[in-house]
Design a protein around this motif. Structure first.
Motif, mmCIF file in Angstrom:
data_model
loop_
_atom_site.group_PDB
_atom_site.id
_atom_site.type_symbol
_atom_site.label_atom_id
_atom_site.label_comp_id
_atom_site.label_asym_id
_atom_site.label_seq_id
_atom_site.Cartn_x
_atom_site.Cartn_y
_atom_site.Cartn_z
ATOM 1 N N ARG A 1 43.644 -28.402 2.638
ATOM 2 C CA ARG A 1 42.818 -29.557 2.946
ATOM 3 C C ARG A 1 42.592 -30.366 1.675
ATOM 4 O O ARG A 1 42.200 -29.824 0.660
ATOM 5 N N TRP A 2 42.831 -31.639 1.751
ATOM 6 C CA TRP A 2 42.679 -32.526 0.593
ATOM 7 C C TRP A 2 41.220 -32.824 0.368
ATOM 8 O O TRP A 2 40.491 -33.200 1.275
ATOM 9 N N ARG A 3 40.763 -32.694 -0.832
ATOM 10 C CA ARG A 3 39.374 -32.962 -1.169
ATOM 11 C C ARG A 3 39.312 -34.291 -1.917
ATOM 12 O O ARG A 3 39.946 -34.452 -2.944
ATOM 13 N N ARG A 4 38.532 -35.223 -1.407
ATOM 14 C CA ARG A 4 38.475 -36.559 -2.007
ATOM 15 C C ARG A 4 37.579 -36.596 -3.243
ATOM 16 O O ARG A 4 37.827 -37.355 -4.155
ATOM 17 N N THR A 5 36.549 -35.804 -3.259
ATOM 18 C CA THR A 5 35.633 -35.802 -4.388
ATOM 19 C C THR A 5 36.089 -34.772 -5.409
ATOM 20 O O THR A 5 36.273 -33.610 -5.067
ATOM 21 N N PRO A 6 36.293 -35.180 -6.660
ATOM 22 C CA PRO A 6 36.691 -34.198 -7.681
ATOM 23 C C PRO A 6 35.607 -33.128 -7.880
ATOM 24 O O PRO A 6 34.423 -33.384 -7.679
ATOM 25 N N VAL A 7 36.048 -31.944 -8.242
ATOM 26 C CA VAL A 7 35.145 -30.839 -8.550
ATOM 27 C C VAL A 7 34.847 -30.884 -10.041
ATOM 28 O O VAL A 7 35.764 -30.951 -10.862
ATOM 29 N N ALA A 61 44.107 -19.470 -6.786
ATOM 30 C CA ALA A 61 43.953 -18.759 -5.524
ATOM 31 C C ALA A 61 45.348 -18.207 -5.210
ATOM 32 O O ALA A 61 45.926 -17.546 -6.028
ATOM 33 N N SER A 62 45.925 -18.488 -4.065
ATOM 34 C CA SER A 62 47.268 -17.970 -3.789
ATOM 35 C C SER A 62 48.312 -19.081 -3.832
ATOM 36 O O SER A 62 49.425 -18.919 -3.366
ATOM 37 N N VAL A 63 47.955 -20.224 -4.411
ATOM 38 C CA VAL A 63 48.853 -21.372 -4.458
ATOM 39 C C VAL A 63 49.347 -21.590 -5.889
ATOM 40 O O VAL A 63 48.550 -21.673 -6.818
ATOM 41 N N GLY A 64 50.649 -21.666 -6.055
ATOM 42 C CA GLY A 64 51.222 -21.910 -7.372
ATOM 43 C C GLY A 64 51.776 -23.313 -7.467
ATOM 44 O O GLY A 64 52.142 -23.919 -6.461
ATOM 45 N N LEU A 123 44.674 -31.248 -4.185
ATOM 46 C CA LEU A 123 44.799 -30.038 -3.382
ATOM 47 C C LEU A 123 44.010 -28.866 -3.950
ATOM 48 O O LEU A 123 43.289 -28.172 -3.227
ATOM 49 N N VAL A 124 44.115 -28.638 -5.252
ATOM 50 C CA VAL A 124 43.477 -27.480 -5.869
ATOM 51 C C VAL A 124 41.948 -27.537 -5.766
ATOM 52 O O VAL A 124 41.289 -26.504 -5.708
ATOM 53 N N ALA A 125 41.383 -28.732 -5.710
ATOM 54 C CA ALA A 125 39.928 -28.857 -5.605
ATOM 55 C C ALA A 125 39.415 -28.301 -4.279
ATOM 56 O O ALA A 125 38.247 -27.940 -4.155
ATOM 57 N N GLY A 126 40.305 -28.211 -3.291
ATOM 58 C CA GLY A 126 39.918 -27.694 -1.992
ATOM 59 C C GLY A 126 39.475 -26.243 -2.000
ATOM 60 O O GLY A 126 38.807 -25.801 -1.061
ATOM 61 N N ARG A 130 33.262 -22.695 -7.000
ATOM 62 C CA ARG A 130 33.040 -21.288 -7.353
ATOM 63 C C ARG A 130 34.369 -20.607 -7.686
ATOM 64 O O ARG A 130 34.491 -19.904 -8.688
ATOM 65 N N VAL A 131 35.375 -20.808 -6.849
ATOM 66 C CA VAL A 131 36.682 -20.196 -7.087
ATOM 67 C C VAL A 131 37.314 -20.762 -8.355
ATOM 68 O O VAL A 131 37.851 -20.026 -9.180
ATOM 69 N N LEU A 132 37.239 -22.095 -8.525
ATOM 70 C CA LEU A 132 37.817 -22.711 -9.722
ATOM 71 C C LEU A 132 37.137 -22.222 -10.994
ATOM 72 O O LEU A 132 37.794 -22.007 -12.006
ATOM 73 N N ARG A 133 35.826 -22.033 -10.957
ATOM 74 C CA ARG A 133 35.118 -21.514 -12.132
ATOM 75 C C ARG A 133 35.618 -20.103 -12.459
ATOM 76 O O ARG A 133 35.863 -19.773 -13.619
#
Length: 158
Positions: A1-7, A61-64, A123-126, A130-133
């Protein structure tokens, strides 16, 4: 899922590195050293003084995916501090950030203190903040483990 707002992502910490401050400074300003230490780094080419193009292969996560970015160093006070500005994009999304590190002599070598902030989008912001941190802390940990390993090897050789 595409996230429009940056994390937004903040990273700060400190590390004691068992090497003299001059050696730590020189290493952290050496693109070949950094290529060996930055997780997933395929290349780091100097395109101008203190300006680099970096190519990375990362897994979040599981995406490279692959990432290409620019790194600029500024506000250098040798061998004590440096400001780093990064920006880039790739198959997983885009990001930008700024960090500062300071070095100081410590009883067991060199104290490195870092503080940075950035934004990640696409994509990665989706995966969420918490996961990105968690991924970011893991990558920073791997970086410093590699730095220590490289410097220990250098100390043995000389």
């Amino acid at each position: 899922r595409w996230r429009r707002t940056p994390v937004k992502l903040d990273l700060a910490g400190k590390e004691v590195i068992d090497a003299p401050i001059e050696q730590v400074w020189t290493s952290l300003n050496d693109p070949e050293f950094l290529t060996r230490c930055i997780p997933g780094c395929r290349s780091m080419q100097e395109v101008a003084p203190d300006s680099y193009v970096v190519r990375l292969d990362l897994k979040v996560a599981s995406v490279g995916g692959s990432f290409e970015g620019k790194v600029a160093l500024s506000d250098k006070v040798v061998p004590e501090q440096c400001r780093i500005v990064i920006s880039g994009s790739g198959t997983l999304g885009h990001g930008s950030g700024e960090a500062r590190f300071t070095l100081a002599p410590a009883d067991n070598g060199t104290l490195l203190v870092y503080d940075g902030a950035g934004e990640i989008g696409g994509l990665v912001a989706g995966v969420g903040q918490r996961v990105l941190r968690g991924v970011s802390k893991h990558l920073v940990g791997k970086f410093f483990k590699s730095v220590r390993s490289e410097l220990m090897g250098a100390t043995r050789v000389t």
